[in-house]
Motif scaffolding. Structure first.
Motif, PDB file in Angstrom:
ATOM      1  N   VAL A 195       0.839  -1.199   0.000  1.00 33.01           N
ATOM      2  CA  VAL A 195       0.000   0.000   0.000  1.00 33.01           C
ATOM      3  C   VAL A 195       0.873   1.249   0.000  1.00 33.01           C
ATOM      4  O   VAL A 195       2.058   1.209   0.349  1.00 33.01           O
ATOM      5  CB  VAL A 195      -0.992   0.041   1.187  1.00 33.01           C
ATOM      6  CG1 VAL A 195      -1.954  -1.129   1.123  1.00 33.01           C
ATOM      7  CG2 VAL A 195      -0.285   0.095   2.502  1.00 33.01           C
ATOM      8  N   LYS A 196       0.278   2.360  -0.383  1.00 33.99           N
ATOM      9  CA  LYS A 196       0.959   3.650  -0.314  1.00 33.99           C
ATOM     10  C   LYS A 196       1.181   3.974   1.159  1.00 33.99           C
ATOM     11  O   LYS A 196       0.333   3.679   2.011  1.00 33.99           O
ATOM     12  CB  LYS A 196       0.110   4.718  -0.984  1.00 33.99           C
ATOM     13  CG  LYS A 196      -0.106   4.448  -2.460  1.00 33.99           C
ATOM     14  CD  LYS A 196      -1.129   5.380  -3.056  1.00 33.99           C
ATOM     15  CE  LYS A 196      -1.382   4.993  -4.510  1.00 33.99           C
ATOM     16  NZ  LYS A 196      -2.547   5.674  -5.077  1.00 33.99           N
ATOM     17  N   THR A 213      -3.666 -12.289   8.502  1.00 29.60           N
ATOM     18  CA  THR A 213      -3.105 -11.142   7.788  1.00 29.60           C
ATOM     19  C   THR A 213      -1.869 -10.664   8.532  1.00 29.60           C
ATOM     20  O   THR A 213      -1.867 -10.585   9.760  1.00 29.60           O
ATOM     21  CB  THR A 213      -4.136  -9.996   7.709  1.00 29.60           C
ATOM     22  OG1 THR A 213      -5.330 -10.485   7.113  1.00 29.60           O
ATOM     23  CG2 THR A 213      -3.600  -8.837   6.889  1.00 29.60           C
ATOM     24  N   PHE A 214      -0.841 -10.329   7.769  1.00 27.84           N
ATOM     25  CA  PHE A 214       0.422  -9.864   8.335  1.00 27.84           C
ATOM     26  C   PHE A 214       0.871  -8.594   7.621  1.00 27.84           C
ATOM     27  O   PHE A 214       0.704  -8.478   6.408  1.00 27.84           O
ATOM     28  CB  PHE A 214       1.520 -10.925   8.154  1.00 27.84           C
ATOM     29  CG  PHE A 214       1.152 -12.256   8.740  1.00 27.84           C
ATOM     30  CD1 PHE A 214       1.463 -12.552  10.059  1.00 27.84           C
ATOM     31  CD2 PHE A 214       0.483 -13.210   7.975  1.00 27.84           C
ATOM     32  CE1 PHE A 214       1.119 -13.789  10.604  1.00 27.84           C
ATOM     33  CE2 PHE A 214       0.134 -14.437   8.513  1.00 27.84           C
ATOM     34  CZ  PHE A 214       0.450 -14.723   9.833  1.00 27.84           C
ATOM     35  N   ARG A 215       1.444  -7.661   8.367  1.00 25.59           N
ATOM     36  CA  ARG A 215       2.127  -6.509   7.776  1.00 25.59           C
ATOM     37  C   ARG A 215       3.608  -6.835   7.837  1.00 25.59           C
ATOM     38  O   ARG A 215       4.128  -7.226   8.894  1.00 25.59           O
ATOM     39  CB  ARG A 215       1.827  -5.221   8.534  1.00 25.59           C
ATOM     40  CG  ARG A 215       2.455  -3.994   7.866  1.00 25.59           C
ATOM     41  CD  ARG A 215       1.919  -2.674   8.397  1.00 25.59           C
ATOM     42  NE  ARG A 215       1.771  -2.654   9.828  1.00 25.59           N
ATOM     43  CZ  ARG A 215       2.593  -2.018  10.657  1.00 25.59           C
ATOM     44  NH1 ARG A 215       3.640  -1.360  10.204  1.00 25.59           N
ATOM     45  NH2 ARG A 215       2.376  -2.045  11.962  1.00 25.59           N
ATOM     46  N   LEU A 216       4.302  -6.691   6.735  1.00 26.89           N
ATOM     47  CA  LEU A 216       5.713  -7.058   6.656  1.00 26.89           C
ATOM     48  C   LEU A 216       6.604  -5.969   7.253  1.00 26.89           C
ATOM     49  O   LEU A 216       6.155  -4.851   7.527  1.00 26.89           O
ATOM     50  CB  LEU A 216       6.098  -7.356   5.212  1.00 26.89           C
ATOM     51  CG  LEU A 216       5.273  -8.469   4.532  1.00 26.89           C
ATOM     52  CD1 LEU A 216       5.794  -8.743   3.136  1.00 26.89           C
ATOM     53  CD2 LEU A 216       5.251  -9.728   5.370  1.00 26.89           C
ATOM     54  N   ALA A 217       7.880  -6.283   7.419  1.00 23.91           N
ATOM     55  CA  ALA A 217       8.832  -5.403   8.098  1.00 23.91           C
ATOM     56  C   ALA A 217       9.005  -4.053   7.406  1.00 23.91           C
ATOM     57  O   ALA A 217       9.367  -3.078   8.059  1.00 23.91           O
ATOM     58  CB  ALA A 217      10.178  -6.104   8.229  1.00 23.91           C
ATOM     59  N   ASP A 218       8.728  -3.959   6.116  1.00 29.45           N
ATOM     60  CA  ASP A 218       8.872  -2.669   5.433  1.00 29.45           C
ATOM     61  C   ASP A 218       7.774  -1.684   5.831  1.00 29.45           C
ATOM     62  O   ASP A 218       7.830  -0.505   5.498  1.00 29.45           O
ATOM     63  CB  ASP A 218       8.923  -2.842   3.915  1.00 29.45           C
ATOM     64  CG  ASP A 218       7.627  -3.334   3.295  1.00 29.45           C
ATOM     65  OD1 ASP A 218       6.614  -3.510   4.010  1.00 29.45           O
ATOM     66  OD2 ASP A 218       7.618  -3.538   2.058  1.00 29.45           O
ATOM     67  N   GLY A 219       6.752  -2.167   6.544  1.00 26.99           N
ATOM     68  CA  GLY A 219       5.686  -1.311   7.048  1.00 26.99           C
ATOM     69  C   GLY A 219       4.574  -1.006   6.078  1.00 26.99           C
ATOM     70  O   GLY A 219       3.554  -0.438   6.472  1.00 26.99           O
ATOM     71  N   VAL A 220       4.737  -1.369   4.819  1.00 29.04           N
ATOM     72  CA  VAL A 220       3.726  -1.048   3.810  1.00 29.04           C
ATOM     73  C   VAL A 220       3.248  -2.255   3.012  1.00 29.04           C
ATOM     74  O   VAL A 220       2.316  -2.140   2.217  1.00 29.04           O
ATOM     75  CB  VAL A 220       4.215   0.056   2.835  1.00 29.04           C
ATOM     76  CG1 VAL A 220       4.402   1.381   3.548  1.00 29.04           C
ATOM     77  CG2 VAL A 220       5.500  -0.363   2.127  1.00 29.04           C
ATOM     78  N   ARG A 247      -5.537   2.169  -2.935  1.00 30.01           N
ATOM     79  CA  ARG A 247      -4.649   2.237  -1.770  1.00 30.01           C
ATOM     80  C   ARG A 247      -3.266   1.678  -2.064  1.00 30.01           C
ATOM     81  O   ARG A 247      -2.327   1.936  -1.323  1.00 30.01           O
ATOM     82  CB  ARG A 247      -5.256   1.444  -0.594  1.00 30.01           C
ATOM     83  CG  ARG A 247      -6.469   2.087   0.018  1.00 30.01           C
ATOM     84  CD  ARG A 247      -6.866   1.451   1.339  1.00 30.01           C
ATOM     85  NE  ARG A 247      -7.048   0.010   1.342  1.00 30.01           N
ATOM     86  CZ  ARG A 247      -8.181  -0.612   1.024  1.00 30.01           C
ATOM     87  NH1 ARG A 247      -9.238   0.080   0.644  1.00 30.01           N
ATOM     88  NH2 ARG A 247      -8.256  -1.926   1.076  1.00 30.01           N
ATOM     89  N   CYS A 248      -3.141   0.911  -3.154  1.00 29.00           N
ATOM     90  CA  CYS A 248      -1.910   0.163  -3.392  1.00 29.00           C
ATOM     91  C   CYS A 248      -0.892   0.894  -4.245  1.00 29.00           C
ATOM     92  O   CYS A 248      -1.229   1.568  -5.211  1.00 29.00           O
ATOM     93  CB  CYS A 248      -2.232  -1.170  -4.078  1.00 29.00           C
ATOM     94  SG  CYS A 248      -2.915  -2.368  -2.937  1.00 29.00           S
ATOM     95  N   GLU A 249       0.349   0.678  -3.869  1.00 25.15           N
ATOM     96  CA  GLU A 249       1.483   1.062  -4.699  1.00 25.15           C
ATOM     97  C   GLU A 249       1.813  -0.098  -5.638  1.00 25.15           C
ATOM     98  O   GLU A 249       2.183   0.093  -6.785  1.00 25.15           O
ATOM     99  CB  GLU A 249       2.675   1.384  -3.798  1.00 25.15           C
ATOM    100  CG  GLU A 249       3.859   1.956  -4.527  1.00 25.15           C
ATOM    101  CD  GLU A 249       4.921   2.411  -3.561  1.00 25.15           C
ATOM    102  OE1 GLU A 249       6.064   1.941  -3.696  1.00 25.15           O
ATOM    103  OE2 GLU A 249       4.608   3.224  -2.677  1.00 25.15           O
ATOM    104  N   ALA A 250       1.708  -1.326  -5.125  1.00 29.49           N
ATOM    105  CA  ALA A 250       1.858  -2.548  -5.923  1.00 29.49           C
ATOM    106  C   ALA A 250       0.578  -3.354  -5.712  1.00 29.49           C
ATOM    107  O   ALA A 250       0.222  -3.666  -4.575  1.00 29.49           O
ATOM    108  CB  ALA A 250       3.070  -3.344  -5.488  1.00 29.49           C
TER     109      ALA A 250
END
Length: 101
Positions: free
Chosen positions: A9-10, A40-47, A80-83
């Motif tokens: 996400v952005k 659901t997990f948020r990865l270490a990059d935060g986004v 909402r997504c960047e990718a």
């Protein structure tokens, strides 16, 4: 069936995305659909986010996707997504307690 969905996400939309995800879990805790396992997990990059889902029956997917909270989550996901989301079907080779025994 087991699936993994990953997307990024952005940076300014992380809190919004997490809010939608939390609403889905609130709805799941109320509905308690049988045969569905979801995390659901948020990865270490935060986004970046990863969703893991397992359906024990063919009709299991509708237990998740028909929830109004899930429909709200997916309605604006691309904005909402960047990718964008990448949806991958997985074949389990082995697990221990992850998807329940």
């Amino acid at each position: 069936m087991k699936r993994m969905v990953q997307y990024k996400v952005k940076a300014d939309r992380v809190a919004e995305n997490e809010g939608y995800v939390r609403a889905v879990y609130e709805a799941l805790h109320q509905a308690k659909p049988a045969g569905l396992r979801y995390a659901t997990f948020r990865l270490a990059d935060g986004v970046s986010f990863v969703h893991l889902v397992s359906y024990e029956s063919e009709g299991g997917s509708s237990a998740l996707t028909s929830l109004p909270a899930f429909e709200a989550f997916t309605a604006g996901i691309r904005e909402r997504c960047e990718a964008p989301p990448v949806n991958v079907e997985m074949k389990e080779i082995g697990s221990y307690g992850f998807f329940g025994e």
